[in-house]
Design an enzyme around this catalytic site. Structure first.
Site, PDB file in Angstrom:
ATOM      1  N   ALA A 102       0.825  -1.210   0.000  1.00  0.00           N
ATOM      2  CA  ALA A 102       0.000   0.000   0.000  1.00  0.00           C
ATOM      3  C   ALA A 102       0.861   1.262   0.000  1.00  0.00           C
ATOM      4  O   ALA A 102       1.179   1.818  -1.055  1.00  0.00           O
ATOM      5  CB  ALA A 102      -0.938  -0.024   1.205  1.00  0.00           C
ATOM      6  N   ASP A 105       6.501  -3.864  -0.612  1.00  0.00           N
ATOM      7  CA  ASP A 105       6.775  -3.193  -1.887  1.00  0.00           C
ATOM      8  C   ASP A 105       6.964  -1.690  -1.722  1.00  0.00           C
ATOM      9  O   ASP A 105       7.398  -1.013  -2.645  1.00  0.00           O
ATOM     10  CB  ASP A 105       5.614  -3.465  -2.856  1.00  0.00           C
ATOM     11  CG  ASP A 105       5.874  -2.950  -4.260  1.00  0.00           C
ATOM     12  OD1 ASP A 105       6.955  -3.251  -4.810  1.00  0.00           O
ATOM     13  OD2 ASP A 105       5.003  -2.234  -4.803  1.00  0.00           O
ATOM     14  N   GLU A 133      12.215   6.084   0.127  1.00  0.00           N
ATOM     15  CA  GLU A 133      12.588   5.339  -1.068  1.00  0.00           C
ATOM     16  C   GLU A 133      13.593   6.130  -1.894  1.00  0.00           C
ATOM     17  O   GLU A 133      13.545   7.360  -1.918  1.00  0.00           O
ATOM     18  CB  GLU A 133      11.345   5.044  -1.917  1.00  0.00           C
ATOM     19  CG  GLU A 133      10.321   4.189  -1.187  1.00  0.00           C
ATOM     20  CD  GLU A 133       9.084   3.922  -2.029  1.00  0.00           C
ATOM     21  OE1 GLU A 133       9.032   4.390  -3.187  1.00  0.00           O
ATOM     22  OE2 GLU A 133       8.168   3.225  -1.532  1.00  0.00           O
ATOM     23  N   HIS A 163       8.920  -1.013  -5.075  1.00  0.00           N
ATOM     24  CA  HIS A 163       7.699  -0.258  -5.392  1.00  0.00           C
ATOM     25  C   HIS A 163       7.244  -0.540  -6.834  1.00  0.00           C
ATOM     26  O   HIS A 163       7.059   0.375  -7.644  1.00  0.00           O
ATOM     27  CB  HIS A 163       7.921   1.237  -5.192  1.00  0.00           C
ATOM     28  CG  HIS A 163       6.648   1.983  -4.921  1.00  0.00           C
ATOM     29  ND1 HIS A 163       6.581   3.055  -4.080  1.00  0.00           N
ATOM     30  CD2 HIS A 163       5.371   1.792  -5.373  1.00  0.00           C
ATOM     31  CE1 HIS A 163       5.340   3.515  -4.031  1.00  0.00           C
ATOM     32  NE2 HIS A 163       4.591   2.766  -4.804  1.00  0.00           N
ATOM     33  N   GLY A 170       2.458  -1.767  -9.215  1.00  0.00           N
ATOM     34  CA  GLY A 170       1.746  -1.387 -10.435  1.00  0.00           C
ATOM     35  C   GLY A 170       2.649  -1.312 -11.651  1.00  0.00           C
ATOM     36  O   GLY A 170       2.239  -0.821 -12.701  1.00  0.00           O
TER      37      GLY A 170
END
Length: 630
Positions: free
Chosen positions: A460, A485, A490, A513, A516
Site C-alpha cells: 500500500a 513493496d 525510497e 515499489h 503497479g
C-alpha cells in the site's frame, strides 16, 4: 491602409506538411527501378536549396531533370497535397478565409498545384505568387518559366518589394529563401515555421519560432481556433513515465520535457517555474513550497493510484486540478499480492536463495498450500475488492476490514473490528491509502495480536507500517513471511542505494515499489491520466479530478467558455452573472459545482464580447484562477 498587417506565407512544408516536388517525384517515378535513389536525390537537393547552400535556380533545374513528370500526374499530386495541409492551417481555416485579402502565398513551388489547394481556403489565384511549369506538346514537364522572378535567386524579396505593400509585412516559412525577405529589409518580422520541419540555420535568423500558425495568431492578437497555443503549454514528466503517455502529450502539441528520476523539493521548485502540467509517480512530493514556485501550473497528473505525495488542499487553493489513475494498475497489484502469498506460504524465497548458494534443502517443513487458509484484507477499495475475488477463486477464504460499510464480493465477510481480522487471519495484506491519519497505522500492538506464523504484506504505502515493529516480530518468528513493496523512504532513482531495516530478514520478499509496474498497467495509466488532463485543459471538464468539483461538460460549439475558479464563499455566482449582465452577454450554458474549499463556475457565452468583461471577472475578490477557452 498604413497599419494593415500582411501575411506572406510559404507553401511547401509550411501551408502543407510536405515538399510538393518530393511527392510529384514519388508519383512520376512509381514503378521505376531507380525510384528510391531518385527520390533521395530530390530531397537532398531540396534541403541544400532551403539551407541556402546552392542557388535556388540550380536546385529547381536539378530537381525537374530528375522528376520526368507529366501533366497527367498533377491531379493525383493535388489530391495528395489536399490531404497534407498542415494541421494548424486546417484548424484555423476560418481565419485564413476571413483575412484572405491580407494573405499572400509566396512560393518557389508551382502555381499549377498550389492554386487548387489554397482556393479551398478562400485565397484567390491573384494572391498566389509562384513558379510555372513549362510543358512540351506531349504534356511532359520540361522546365519552368525563367522570366518569372521567383525562379531566380532573391526572387521572394524582389517579388514582395514589387507589390509595394503598405503596412507591416509578416513572413511565415521554413526555408532560408523566406528569411531573405526580412534580410532585405522588406518584412517587419520573419517567423520560422517548425510544425513540419526544423532547420537550424533558418531558426538562427528568425525573429521568432512558430511551432504552428496558432503561435503567430496569438502573438498578433488575431482571431484563432485555440484560445492559447498548445506549444506554449510546458509539460514536465518525472520518474520514467511510460513512453505512451509522453507520446500522447507530445501529439497533443504540448512542449514536453522528460526527467527519468524524481526531484527533491529544491530541485522541483526551480524546475516547475514555467510548467503548466507536471506528471509524477510516487516518489516526487508536490508540497506547498513547490506550489508557491509554480507560477503557471494548471494541472498535476499522478501516474499512479495514490495522491498522498501531493498537497491536495494547497492545489485547490491555487486553482490546480489533480488527476490520478484509480483503477489502471489494480490488476497488477492484485497479481503481485497473490504471487507473494503463495511464495511466502511455501518459503520459496529462502529456498531459492539457498539454491543460489549451493544448498539443496528438499523438505516440506514449513510449506503450506493457500487453499483453505484465511486471507485478511485491510482496506476494501478497488485493489482490496479485486484481490478478494481472485483469492477466493483459488480456494482462499476471505475476510476484510474497512472503516466504511462495504458490499462484500463473493463469499467475503466484513469483520466488525480490526482486532477480529488480526486474530483470525492466516495471511494479512494492507491496501489502505497514504493519508496523514494512516501514518503508522500498523503498530507493534497490532503485530502482537496476529496469529503465530502469519504471512504479512504491505503493498500500500510505506509510512503506514512501523518498520521496527515489523522487524521485531519477523525475528521472533511470530510473522513467518513478509512481502513489502513500499517504504517510508525510497530512493529517488535507480542509481541510489536502497537502505532498510528489512534487508536480510528470513522469508522476506522486498520489491522496489513495483506493485503497479507492469507494462500493461503503466500503459493504461499513461493513457488514462493524460486523457483526463487534456480534457481539462481543452474543455474545462474535471471528471475524475481528485481535488476539484467533478463536472462533465458538453462539447463547446460556436461559443467561448469562461472558467472561473474561486473560494467557496456565498454570492460568487451572483457577482459573475451581474458582470455578464452589465456587458449584455448572452449565456449559452452555465455550470456550477463546489466542494469544501472552492467553487467552479463554467459559463459559455456568444463569441462577441468586450475584453473588459474578462478583466472584471478576474477582479472578483474571491477569484483564484480564470481561463477563457475556445
Amino acid at each position: 491602409m498604413e497599419n494593415q498587417k500582411h501575411f506572406v506565407i510559404d507553401f511547401d512544408s509550411t501551408f502543407t506538411r510536405v515538399e510538393a516536388l518530393d511527392v510529384l517525384c514519388e508519383i512520376s517515378l512509381r514503378g521505376q527501378p531507380d525510384a528510391t535513389e531518385s527520390l533521395q536525390k530530390i530531397k537532398d537537393i531540396t534541403d541544400l536549396g532551403m539551407e541556402g547552400k546552392i542557388s535556388f535556380r540550380e536546385s529547381l533545374e536539378q530537381r525537374l531533370e530528375i522528376l520526368k513528370a507529366h501533366r497527367s500526374h498533377l491531379p493525383e499530386l493535388i489530391a495528395r497535397l489536399s490531404d497534407q495541409v498542415s494541421e494548424s492551417f486546417q484548424r484555423n481555416r476560418e481565419f485564413v478565409k476571413k483575412y484572405a485579402d491580407q494573405i499572400y502565398i509566396l512560393s518557389n513551388g508551382f502555381k499549377d498545384f498550389i492554386v487548387p489547394i489554397v482556393e479551398h481556403f478562400g485565397i484567390t489565384e491573384d494572391r498566389v505568387f509562384a513558379n510555372e511549369f513549362v510543358y512540351d506538346d506531349a504534356g511532359n514537364i520540361v522546365g519552368f518559366n525563367k522570366d518569372n522572378m521567383l525562379s531566380e535567386n532573391n526572387g521572394k524579396p524582389n517579388k514582395i518589394k514589387s507589390l509595394n505593400l503598405k503596412g507591416e509585412v509578416y513572413v511565415l516559412g521554413d526555408g532560408y529563401t523566406d528569411y531573405e525577405i526580412k534580410k532585405a529589409g522588406i518584412a517587419h518580422k520573419f517567423y520560422a515555421f517548425t510544425e513540419n520541419v526544423r532547420r537550424q540555420n533558418v531558426l538562427e535568423n528568425a525573429d521568432h519560432e512558430a511551432p504552428n500558425l496558432d503561435e503567430v495568431l496569438y502573438l498578433n492578437k488575431m482571431e484563432r481556433a485555440l484560445s492559447y497555443p498548445k506549444s506554449r503549454i510546458n509539460v514536465l514528466l518525472l520518474e520514467n513515465i511510460h513512453e505512451h503517455g509522453v507520446r500522447k502529450l507530445q501529439e497533443e502539441g504540448y512542449n514536453v520535457k522528460v526527467h527519468p528520476a524524481g526531484m527533491d523539493e529544491d530541485e522541483l521548485c526551480e524546475a516547475i517555474k514555467d510548467v503548466s502540467i507536471i506528471g509524477i509517480r510516487s516518489k516526487t512530493q508536490i508540497t506547498k513550497k513547490v506550489l508557491d514556485n509554480a507560477n503557471r501550473l494548471l494541472a498535476v497528473g499522478a501516474f499512479c493510484i495514490g495522491t498522498n505525495q501531493i498537497d491536495l488542499v494547497e492545489c485547490q487553493r491555487k486553482g490546480v486540478a489533480v488527476f490520478n489513475a484509480p483503477f489502471s494498475n489494480t490488476r497488477s497489484v492484485v497479481e503481485l499480492a497473490i504471487a507473494e502469498i503463495i511464495l511466502l506460504m511455501r518459503n520459496i524465497h529462502d529456498k531459492s536463495m539457498g539454491m543460489h548458494n549451493g544448498r539443496w534443502d528438499k523438505s516440506a517443513k514449513g510449506s503450506f498450500e493457500v487453499r483453505g487458509k484465511t486471507l485478511g484484507i485491510i482496506g476494501y477499495g478497488n485493489i482490496g475488492a479485486q484481490l478478494s475475488v481472485v483469492a477466493e477463486s483459488i480456494g482462499i477464504k476471505v475476510q476484510f476490514y474497512d472503516l466504511e460499510e462495504k458490499l462484500a464480493l463473493g463469499n467475503a465477510v466484513q469483520c466488525k473490528s480490526l482486532d477480529d481480522l488480526l486474530e483470525t487471519s492466516d495471511m494479512i495484506t494492507l491496501h489502505i491509502d497514504g493519508r496523514p491519519d494512516n501514518s503508522g497505522f500498523m503498530k507493534e500492538e497490532h503485530f502482537a495480536k496476529m496469529k503465530d506464523g502469519v504471512i504479512f504484506l504491505n503493498l500500500a504505502r510505506g509510512p503506514v507500517v512501523d518498520i521496527a515493529a515489523l522487524k521485531k516480530y519477523v525475528l521472533s518468528g511470530k510473522i513467518r513471511g513478509v512481502g513489502v513493496d513500499v517504504y517510508p523512504e525510497e530512493p529517488k532513482s535507480n542509481d541510489e542505494e536502497f537502505t532498510s531495516e528489512l534487508r536480510g530478514l528470513p522469508n522476506t520478499i522486498l520489491t522496489p515499489h513495483i506493485g503497479g509496474s507492469t507494462l500493461e498497467a503503466q500503459e493504461n495509466i499513461a493513457d488514462f491520466v493524460p486523457g483526463k488532463i487534456m480534457e481539462y485543459i481543452n474543455t474545462g471538464s474535471t471528471n475524475n479530478s481528485v481535488n476539484f468539483p467533478n463536472i462533465v461538460l458538453p462539447t463547446l460549439k460556436d461559443a467561448h467558455r469562461f472558467i472561473h475558479i474561486h473560494k467557496n464563499e456565498p454570492g460568487i455566482l451572483a457577482k459573475i452573472n451581474h458582470i455578464l449582465a452589465n456587458h449584455n452577454l448572452n449565456i449559452v450554458g452555465q455550470y456550477l459545482k463546489t466542494n469544501e474549499e472552492i467553487g467552479y463556475v463554467i459559463t459559455d457565452i456568444n463569441k462577441n464580447y468586450d475584453e473588459e468583461v474578462i478583466k472584471n471577472l478576474k477582479n472578483i475578490k474571491e477569484t483564484i484562477r480564470f481561463r477563457v477557452l475556445y
